[in-house]
Design a protein around this motif. Structure first.
Motif, short mmCIF file in Angstrom:
data_model
loop_
_atom_site.label_atom_id
_atom_site.label_comp_id
_atom_site.label_asym_id
_atom_site.label_seq_id
_atom_site.Cartn_x
_atom_site.Cartn_y
_atom_site.Cartn_z
N ASN A 90 0.85 -1.18 0.00
CA ASN A 90 0.00 0.00 0.00
C ASN A 90 0.89 1.24 0.00
O ASN A 90 1.81 1.35 0.82
CB ASN A 90 -0.91 0.01 1.23
CG ASN A 90 -1.97 1.09 1.15
OD1 ASN A 90 -2.47 1.37 0.08
ND2 ASN A 90 -2.28 1.70 2.28
N VAL A 148 -5.77 0.85 -5.28
CA VAL A 148 -5.95 -0.41 -4.57
C VAL A 148 -5.93 -1.57 -5.54
O VAL A 148 -5.28 -2.60 -5.30
CB VAL A 148 -7.28 -0.40 -3.77
CG1 VAL A 148 -7.54 -1.77 -3.17
CG2 VAL A 148 -7.25 0.66 -2.69
N ASN A 153 -2.40 -2.21 -6.67
CA ASN A 153 -1.63 -2.91 -5.63
C ASN A 153 -1.96 -4.40 -5.62
O ASN A 153 -1.08 -5.24 -5.45
CB ASN A 153 -1.91 -2.30 -4.26
CG ASN A 153 -1.30 -0.91 -4.11
OD1 ASN A 153 -0.27 -0.60 -4.73
ND2 ASN A 153 -1.92 -0.07 -3.30
N LEU A 154 -3.25 -4.70 -5.78
CA LEU A 154 -3.66 -6.11 -5.79
C LEU A 154 -3.05 -6.85 -6.98
O LEU A 154 -2.65 -8.01 -6.86
CB LEU A 154 -5.19 -6.22 -5.82
CG LEU A 154 -5.93 -5.79 -4.55
CD1 LEU A 154 -7.44 -5.82 -4.79
CD2 LEU A 154 -5.57 -6.70 -3.38
N ILE A 156 0.62 -7.72 -6.38
CA ILE A 156 0.94 -8.71 -5.35
C ILE A 156 1.42 -10.02 -5.97
O ILE A 156 2.37 -10.64 -5.48
CB ILE A 156 -0.29 -8.94 -4.44
CG1 ILE A 156 -0.44 -7.75 -3.49
CG2 ILE A 156 -0.12 -10.23 -3.64
CD1 ILE A 156 -1.64 -7.85 -2.58
N GLN A 198 -4.48 -6.98 0.51
CA GLN A 198 -3.20 -6.35 0.21
C GLN A 198 -2.11 -6.81 1.19
O GLN A 198 -1.02 -6.26 1.19
CB GLN A 198 -3.34 -4.83 0.27
CG GLN A 198 -4.24 -4.26 -0.82
CD GLN A 198 -4.42 -2.76 -0.69
OE1 GLN A 198 -5.50 -2.28 -0.33
NE2 GLN A 198 -3.38 -2.01 -0.98
#
Length: 245
Positions: free
Chosen positions: A53, A67, A70-71, A74, A116
């Motif tokens: 994050n 968001v 970021n996902l 991952i 996250q």
């Protein structure tokens, strides 16, 4: 002749060889406990968590697009964490006598769906070393990802603690061994009963020879008093014959 299964006879067979079943069950359980405690190498596990994050100021608000980005990152991060680019530096930092491929086998990286948070789990024979490796991976990744992908959106959420024992599970192993020993003991008891062809009762004659039983001779048990009275009667009769002659 068609044979039928008699539940009462099966229970009697088990009861007759109960000691044998107990021996097998106890032996399997004890051996499992000894092997698990003295011969199997204990493995300890430590876990640390990373939060993917971007750091923000108070006046900034979170964007759904950020968001989602970021996902999506991952999955890439999960691969980079287990790559030689990170693990080689961890090996050098912790003075580990292993290759990056060997270290990779001790590591698992995962995250919950739509989360996250990245979980890094390390297994090792030494509980302290599992903790040190997990923390070294998280700090190294946090530092190196800035130059690898030119992003700064990783922070350490939870540091690893001293590893906890995960295997062998001695209690579980002994329970499994107990069940297996019980099954083996029961199986051998039934096998011995099946192989036993001796005739013990009139039904065995019908089952094994196929002949009808016309009659049986019962055993008469004579107690000691009856034997004594019989002996006295024999002595008296003998004396009477002697006197008469």
């Amino acid at each position: 002749m068609e044979k039928t299964i008699n539940l009462k006879e099966l229970l009697q067979s088990l009861k007759k060889r109960l000691f044998l079943i107990i021996i097998f069950t106890a032996t399997f359980t004890v051996i499992s406990g000894i092997v698990s405690y003295f011969f199997l190498t204990p493995i300890y596990q430590s876990s640390t968590q990373l939060l993917v994050n971007q750091a923000k100021n108070k006046n900034e608000v979170y964007s759904p697009n950020e968001v989602q980005t970021n996902l999506q990152l991952i999955n890439t991060y999960n691969v980079i964490i287990k790559s030689p680019a990170i693990l080689d530096k961890v090996i050098e930092k912790e003075n580990l006598e292993m290759t990056s491929g060997e270290l990779e086998k001790l590591i698992s990286v995962s995250n919950e769906q739509e989360s996250q948070v990245v979980n890094i789990t390390v297994q090792n024979e030494n509980p302290q070393k599992s903790k040190n490796i997990a923390n070294a991976i998280s700090t190294t990744f946090q530092k190196e990802i800035k130059s690898i992908m030119n992003v700064d959106n990783v922070s350490i959420l939870t540091k690893a603690s001293v590893g906890s024992l995960i295997k062998p599970n001695i209690i579980l192993n002994m329970i499994i061994a107990l069940v297996v020993g019980l099954m083996v003991g029961v199986g051998i008891a039934f096998l011995l009963e099946y192989l036993d062809k001796t005739i013990k009762k009139d039904k065995d004659v019908e089952d094994q020879l196929g002949l009808p039983v016309l009659g049986t001779i019962n055993i008469i048990n004579i107690d000691s008093d009856t034997k004594k009275r019989g002996s006295n009667m024999y002595i008296n009769e003998t004396r009477g014959d002697s006197i008469g002659s």
